[in-house]
Scaffold this motif. Structure first.
Motif, short mmCIF file in Angstrom:
data_model
loop_
_atom_site.label_atom_id
_atom_site.label_comp_id
_atom_site.label_asym_id
_atom_site.label_seq_id
_atom_site.Cartn_x
_atom_site.Cartn_y
_atom_site.Cartn_z
N LYS A 88 5.32 37.90 -14.16
CA LYS A 88 5.63 38.64 -15.44
C LYS A 88 4.63 39.73 -15.68
N THR A 89 3.62 39.72 -14.56
CA THR A 89 2.55 41.12 -14.93
C THR A 89 2.86 42.13 -13.79
N GLY A 90 3.25 41.69 -12.75
CA GLY A 90 3.21 42.66 -11.38
C GLY A 90 1.96 42.95 -10.82
N VAL A 91 1.05 42.30 -10.95
CA VAL A 91 -0.32 42.61 -10.56
C VAL A 91 -0.09 42.74 -9.01
N ASP A 92 -1.04 43.48 -8.23
CA ASP A 92 -1.31 43.90 -6.94
C ASP A 92 -2.28 42.78 -6.38
N ALA A 93 -3.02 42.16 -6.95
CA ALA A 93 -3.99 41.11 -6.51
C ALA A 93 -4.01 40.20 -7.62
N LEU A 94 -4.83 39.01 -7.33
CA LEU A 94 -4.95 38.13 -8.25
C LEU A 94 -6.49 37.24 -7.97
N ALA A 95 -7.36 37.35 -9.00
CA ALA A 95 -8.51 36.74 -8.91
C ALA A 95 -8.25 35.12 -9.52
N ILE A 96 -8.78 34.30 -8.49
CA ILE A 96 -8.57 33.15 -9.23
C ILE A 96 -9.66 32.21 -9.16
N ALA A 97 -9.68 30.96 -9.88
CA ALA A 97 -10.73 30.26 -10.23
C ALA A 97 -10.70 28.94 -9.26
N ILE A 98 -11.46 28.71 -8.43
CA ILE A 98 -11.23 27.54 -7.42
C ILE A 98 -12.78 27.01 -7.27
N GLY A 99 -13.59 27.14 -8.47
CA GLY A 99 -14.85 26.46 -8.40
C GLY A 99 -16.17 27.41 -7.97
N ASN A 112 -12.52 24.62 -3.97
CA ASN A 112 -11.57 23.70 -3.76
C ASN A 112 -10.38 24.38 -2.84
N ILE A 113 -10.55 24.10 -1.40
CA ILE A 113 -9.68 24.47 -0.49
C ILE A 113 -8.08 24.04 -0.87
N PRO A 114 -8.08 22.86 -1.09
CA PRO A 114 -6.57 22.30 -1.40
C PRO A 114 -6.12 22.91 -2.43
N LEU A 115 -6.68 23.40 -3.47
CA LEU A 115 -6.06 24.05 -4.59
C LEU A 115 -5.71 25.55 -4.16
N LEU A 116 -6.82 26.21 -3.29
CA LEU A 116 -6.48 27.53 -2.59
C LEU A 116 -5.07 27.46 -2.10
N LYS A 117 -5.02 26.59 -1.12
CA LYS A 117 -3.87 26.34 -0.29
C LYS A 117 -2.57 26.10 -1.23
N GLU A 118 -2.54 25.56 -2.24
CA GLU A 118 -1.31 25.47 -3.15
C GLU A 118 -0.99 26.80 -3.63
N ILE A 119 -1.99 27.38 -4.09
CA ILE A 119 -1.93 28.69 -4.80
C ILE A 119 -1.22 29.89 -3.61
N ASN A 120 -1.80 29.82 -2.61
CA ASN A 120 -1.50 30.71 -1.76
C ASN A 120 0.11 30.49 -1.20
N ALA A 121 0.40 29.36 -1.39
CA ALA A 121 1.71 29.08 -0.83
C ALA A 121 2.84 29.37 -1.77
N VAL A 122 2.53 29.73 -3.09
CA VAL A 122 3.66 30.06 -4.04
C VAL A 122 3.38 31.43 -4.52
N VAL A 123 2.37 32.21 -4.30
CA VAL A 123 2.31 33.53 -4.53
C VAL A 123 2.29 34.62 -3.28
N ASP A 124 2.58 35.80 -3.58
CA ASP A 124 2.55 36.56 -2.66
C ASP A 124 1.84 38.03 -2.55
N VAL A 125 0.69 37.82 -3.22
CA VAL A 125 -0.07 38.74 -3.62
C VAL A 125 -1.44 38.34 -3.03
N PRO A 126 -2.42 39.54 -2.53
CA PRO A 126 -3.59 39.03 -2.31
C PRO A 126 -4.56 38.32 -3.17
N LEU A 127 -5.27 37.32 -2.74
CA LEU A 127 -6.15 36.56 -3.73
C LEU A 127 -7.47 37.13 -3.42
#
Length: 210
Positions: A88-99, A112-127
């Motif tokens: 919905k935003t069209g951002v080019d990169a996403l800062a995430i909270a994993i601890g 939280n590596i397992p959470l990172l893996k889940e997020i990386n699997a469902v979005v296609d922008v650099p984290l």
């Protein structure tokens, strides 16, 4: 873009108009839908001017005297929210909270590596990792191999610049040029940046170009 949306992004608009090629908008403290709306407004203006945008979802923990505090001040990024936010935003990169924690430098955190893996699997922008100073260097490979493409380590640079400068100033004669204090502090930052780049570039990331 309406007048209210424009008011909320005036500093970023000024940066874009001044020639910056990339900006970061942090709406993570806002309700989810409001974060989406305001980030989207930034993206629309930025993309119209050829500028990339980093957004943020979830909240980074805090510190006291450089040590991480209670976990209850963190809101981890949910994979399902990340999907909606990016779409919905069209951002080019996403800062995430994993601890991670802003300003942490006297201790290291368990991301939280397992959470990172889940997020990386469902979005296609650099984290992106904020609070990267508190991340263990031995965790870099797994973070990078699971989508992290930018680490913010400003606190590490700041702390080490100040340490070097304080050491130099403590022995400075009154008639000695200040450049003899500032230059070593700048060189300390250069050493750290070179070290970090070396670690990042030597990771066997699955990212393929071409």
């Amino acid at each position: 873009m309406n007048s209210l949306e424009m008011k909320n992004i005036l500093p970023i608009k000024a940066a874009i108009d001044a020639g910056f090629s990339s900006v970061m908008y942090d709406g993570s403290h806002l309700p989810f839908k409001e974060n989406i709306a305001k980030t989207r407004a930034v993206v629309e203006y930025a993309h119209a001017h050829g500028v990339s945008v980093e957004g943020e979802l979830g909240t980074i923990g805090g510190t006291e005297e450089g040590i991480s505090v209670a976990e209850n001040d963190k809101v981890y990024t949910k994979p399902e929210d990340a999907i909606e936010f990016v779409e919905k935003t069209g951002v080019d990169a996403l800062a995430i909270a994993i601890g991670t924690n802003h300003g942490q430098f006297k201790s290291k955190t368990d991301v939280n590596i397992p959470l990172l893996k889940e997020i990386n699997a469902v979005v296609d922008v650099p984290l992106v990792i904020h609070g990267g100073t508190g991340v263990k260097e031995e965790d870099y490979p797994e973070l990078i191999n699971n989508g992290i493409r930018k680490f913010n380590v400003g606190t590490e640079l700041l702390v080490n610049w100040n340490k070097e400068a304080k050491d130099c100033f403590s022995t400075t004669e009154l008639n000695k040029s200040l450049r003899h204090n500032v230059i070593p502090a700048n060189m300390k930052v250069k050493e750290i940046v070179k070290h970090k780049i070396g670690l990042f570039m030597n990771v066997d990331s699955p990212l393929k170009i071409g």
